[in-house]
Scaffold this active site. Sequence first.
Site, mmCIF file in Angstrom:
data_model
loop_
_atom_site.group_PDB
_atom_site.id
_atom_site.type_symbol
_atom_site.label_atom_id
_atom_site.label_comp_id
_atom_site.label_asym_id
_atom_site.label_seq_id
_atom_site.Cartn_x
_atom_site.Cartn_y
_atom_site.Cartn_z
ATOM 1 N N ASP A 176 -0.633 -3.681 -4.176
ATOM 2 C CA ASP A 176 -1.721 -2.702 -4.253
ATOM 3 C C ASP A 176 -1.264 -1.330 -3.750
ATOM 4 O O ASP A 176 -1.724 -0.840 -2.707
ATOM 5 C CB ASP A 176 -2.954 -3.169 -3.475
ATOM 6 C CG ASP A 176 -4.243 -2.615 -4.078
ATOM 7 O OD1 ASP A 176 -4.303 -2.489 -5.311
ATOM 8 O OD2 ASP A 176 -5.176 -2.302 -3.318
ATOM 9 N N HIS A 207 -8.564 -4.318 -0.742
ATOM 10 C CA HIS A 207 -7.185 -3.829 -0.581
ATOM 11 C C HIS A 207 -6.309 -4.907 0.072
ATOM 12 O O HIS A 207 -5.165 -5.128 -0.343
ATOM 13 C CB HIS A 207 -7.210 -2.566 0.267
ATOM 14 C CG HIS A 207 -5.983 -1.731 0.191
ATOM 15 N ND1 HIS A 207 -5.310 -1.451 -0.984
ATOM 16 C CD2 HIS A 207 -5.274 -1.078 1.172
ATOM 17 C CE1 HIS A 207 -4.264 -0.685 -0.740
ATOM 18 N NE2 HIS A 207 -4.219 -0.449 0.568
ATOM 19 N N SER A 246 0.829 -1.202 0.000
ATOM 20 C CA SER A 246 0.000 0.000 0.000
ATOM 21 C C SER A 246 0.867 1.258 0.000
ATOM 22 O O SER A 246 1.640 1.485 -0.933
ATOM 23 C CB SER A 246 -0.970 -0.034 1.187
ATOM 24 O OG SER A 246 -1.899 1.024 1.110
#
Length: 457
Positions: free
Chosen positions: A188, A258, A164
């Site tokens: 991601d 996510h 992330s």
Amino acid sequence: MLACRRLAALGLLLVLCQGRGEDGGADSCDNFTDLNLSHCFLGTNLYVRLLLYTRANPACGRELHHRRFPSEPLFDLSRPTAFVVHGYRPTGAPPVWIDRLVRLLAEGRDLNVVVVDWNRGAANLNYLAAVAYTREAAHNLTGFIRAMQEEGASLGSMHLIGVSLGAHLAGFVGANLKGKVGRITGLDPAGPLFTGATPDERLDPSDAMFVDVLHTDMDSFGLRGAHGHIDFYANGGADQPGCPKTIFAGKSYFVCDHQRSMLLYLCALNRTCTLRAYPCASYADFLDGRCLQCEAFKPASCPQLGYDVIQWRESLLRLGQTKVFFSTTASQPYRKLNYRVDMVTWNQYLRWGVVYIRLHSGRNVTEARVDHKLLRFEQFTSTRLLAQFEEDLPHVHKISLRINTGNVIGPRYKIRLLQIRLTPLERPERPLMCRFDIIMEENTEVAFRPLSCDSRR
């Protein structure tokens, strides 16, 4: 059970934890910083800790001094080093995946695994503050890596795995080192505040000698677009199967897509998932069966998600930025078995419909629904489909086929198949399955025994 004692001195937090080593004896372990919501409300100032794990200590971290690390005997600079960089921590708790990822990396390969613990900085209800700290944390880690270089470590043997917001932090480190680190993996990469950013403001392919990226939540917390030498798009890179579709599911509605990137990566690392992806311009084209060729890659197979994607590096650098797509199930082992289905129809009237295919092996049955759009069936028309099955049935003795046109009022029209051929894409050792000259009614299932594609009825 770890008994921890916290002491505050000169504004620094010292965590002394007494645990047990792998051999059951007493051992001193340094653990990931564990904060709580009160820290997040008040905000935290950046403090970066580096925790070392190896095959000798896969469950007991050793904190490395940023300058005096050669004194740590387990830190062998002749080995490759993988840095694990977490992202934004709005609750302050350690990432639930951190221990498992470290174990899989440390036990699976002879590596130095260094967890970059910047929880003090990432733990903040103000996301803007956490984003601002990524540059400073990257500067800190860059200094450590340069010190490693001075002691003889090779930049080319270093791999940064960023999750992330941590993916961009890893990218900043790579940029600071002029793109000479061996590899960056972005799981991601964070989207908020990075959408529309220039390459020097986010992760991009120039940050390392090889950059691989996995997308699972591009329509929310993840970043849209392509940002690596290879970008994997699970289920198109947005909505993941099994994740809630309504806000009534609570927290899971916001984070499930996510978080799926880490679950897929862990499964691939554990070698319980074989997630092969196909180069294509879009997920829609992939589902239409237009992108099922992998001859351009060496080895001559489509790239596979996970640590070993590095073996396709030379092909990917030659091909340029490559997008690859794959579909998954809702749970482990996530993999779907893909068949290319080629049909030649010869029906008198034009029909539009969707296709349902079932494979039978003994009492086991698995079904593929090619229903993402209406397909056209008319006189002497070749149609190629991608059929994705959730179960792998090695010995198929019967195939069931239904073409559903949605016609429930008028007469049922006949559809004639001059040929249907099923090619297992991930199982090239298995024979192709064919059948010739089948007459069926729309909306009615027909079953047949597959034949060798060299046969004629």
